[in-house]
Design an enzyme around this catalytic site. Structure first.
Site, mmCIF file in Angstrom:
data_model
loop_
_atom_site.group_PDB
_atom_site.id
_atom_site.type_symbol
_atom_site.label_atom_id
_atom_site.label_comp_id
_atom_site.label_asym_id
_atom_site.label_seq_id
_atom_site.Cartn_x
_atom_site.Cartn_y
_atom_site.Cartn_z
ATOM 1 N N ARG A 114 0.833 -1.208 0.000
ATOM 2 C CA ARG A 114 0.000 0.000 0.000
ATOM 3 C C ARG A 114 0.873 1.266 0.000
ATOM 4 N NH1 ARG A 114 -2.928 3.111 4.224
ATOM 5 N NH2 ARG A 114 -4.856 3.931 3.309
ATOM 6 N N HIS A 162 0.604 4.188 -2.789
ATOM 7 C CA HIS A 162 0.372 5.587 -2.431
ATOM 8 C C HIS A 162 1.558 6.480 -2.798
ATOM 9 C CE1 HIS A 162 -3.232 5.106 0.551
ATOM 10 N NE2 HIS A 162 -3.365 4.367 -0.531
ATOM 11 N N ASN A 177 -3.396 8.716 4.122
ATOM 12 C CA ASN A 177 -2.243 8.123 4.805
ATOM 13 C C ASN A 177 -2.255 8.278 6.321
ATOM 14 O OD1 ASN A 177 -1.082 7.391 2.307
ATOM 15 N ND2 ASN A 177 -0.155 9.419 2.073
ATOM 16 N N HIS A 194 -6.111 -6.323 -2.460
ATOM 17 C CA HIS A 194 -6.965 -6.430 -1.275
ATOM 18 C C HIS A 194 -7.263 -7.882 -0.910
ATOM 19 C CE1 HIS A 194 -8.509 -1.988 -1.464
ATOM 20 N NE2 HIS A 194 -7.227 -2.098 -1.195
#
Length: 323
Positions: free
Chosen positions: A67, A71, A99, A198
């Site tokens: 992740r 990001h 975040n 996910h």
């Protein structure tokens, strides 16, 4: 008196020089898996060893690092900007909405960076370490591998505004997700494959509360089970696994969940809700080989989003602060 330089030779020379300049610029922008072959030959072994340790200690860390990379790449490219701490004079991306209090794994990247620095001082960027760590975390949890291009350099700046505006939200509809990914050069197939990340990791109650309490395209038993750890008020940070069947293993069960209306986030279930991605979701749910292949290819594409190369940026000594 010297003879004048023939015009046609001058034109030819100009063309050759401009082609050379272009190819130099392009090669600067091209990442290469062998970028550190001479300057830091043990780099990949160092990163792999640290990620094995981190994921064995806490399987969730594989998802957390993946992740972080996502990001990072979605905000001004894969440039390590997400790793920079806020200071009194600098507001970075860690405090942006997507975040704050959820991005994690920074200490693992710090630890890898110090191991890498001990082996090859001031050579390897934090951006490249994050790219390798994301891949190795996926592999440790049973997922596919891919060749990581290297040669990214670290940003000297970060953008909280871009992080707030460009990272896709868990509340997004399919059209918004598609356009956010398209803005980064990723198509709808990439979106659906990358969402398969996910299959691992967890989400906070605040990001799925509305889905389990108010949405109708959801399996009733699944909604009830998720409400148990996510009250209608309070408990915002309570965690639930993003996938119900094998939440600590990287596989295609995420897509089986979507077909069964057990997507935890709104942005998950929109991939299978009578729209353009239903066929692909069904295909991935039945065929983990095609999912793994598409996921790996999409990760390479995402890792190529506007890297800083050549003399742009810097090689940070400490991933949290600019040199």
């Amino acid at each position: 008196m010297a003879a004048p330089f023939p015009h046609h030779l001058f034109v030819t020379l100009s063309i050759i020089l401009s082609v050379l300049a272009c190819s130099i610029m392009m090669s600067n922008a091209q990442l290469s898996p062998n970028f550190y072959a001479k300057t830091c030959p043990n780099l990949q072994a160092i990163v792999l060893s640290a990620m094995k340790q981190a994921v064995t200690k806490e399987p969730r860390m594989g998802a957390s690092i993946l992740r972080l990379f996502f990001h990072d790449c979605f905000v001004n490219g894969c440039d390590g900007s997400i790793l920079l701490d806020d200071t009194s004079t600098f507001t970075g991306e860690k405090s942006a909405g997507p975040n704050q209090n959820s991005a994690r794994g920074f200490d693992v990247i710090d630890s890898i960076k110090s191991n890498v620095e001990a082996a090859c001082n001031a050579t390897v960027s934090c951006a490249d370490i994050l790219a390798l760590a994301a891949r190795d975390g996926v592999v440790q949890l049973g997922g596919p591998s891919w060749t990581v291009g290297l040669g990214r350099r670290d940003a000297r700046t970060a953008s909280q505004t871009a992080a707030n505006n460009q990272i896709p939200s868990p509340f997004s509809d399919l059209s918004t997700l598609t356009s956010r990914f398209a803005a980064k050069g990723l198509n709808a197939r990439d979106l659906t494959a990358l969402s398969g990340a996910h299959t691992i990791g967890q989400a906070q109650c605040q990001f799925f509360r509305n889905r389990v309490y108010n949405e109708t395209n959801i399996d009733a038993n699944f909604a009830t089970s998720r409400k148990a750890n996510c009250p209608s008020a309070g408990g915002n940070a309570n965690l639930s696994p993003l996938e119900t069947l094998t939440p600590a293993r990287f596989d295609n069960n995420y897509y089986r969940d979507l077909v069964a209306k057990r997507g935890l986030l709104h942005s998950d279930q929109v991939l299978f809700n009578g729209g353009t991605q239903d066929g692909l979701v069904r295909s991935y749910s039945a065929n983990s080989v095609s999912f793994f292949s598409d996921f790996a290819a999409a990760m390479v594409k995402m890792g190529n989003i506007s890297p800083l190369t050549g003399t742009s940026g810097e090689i940070r000594k400490n991933c949290r602060v600019v040199n």
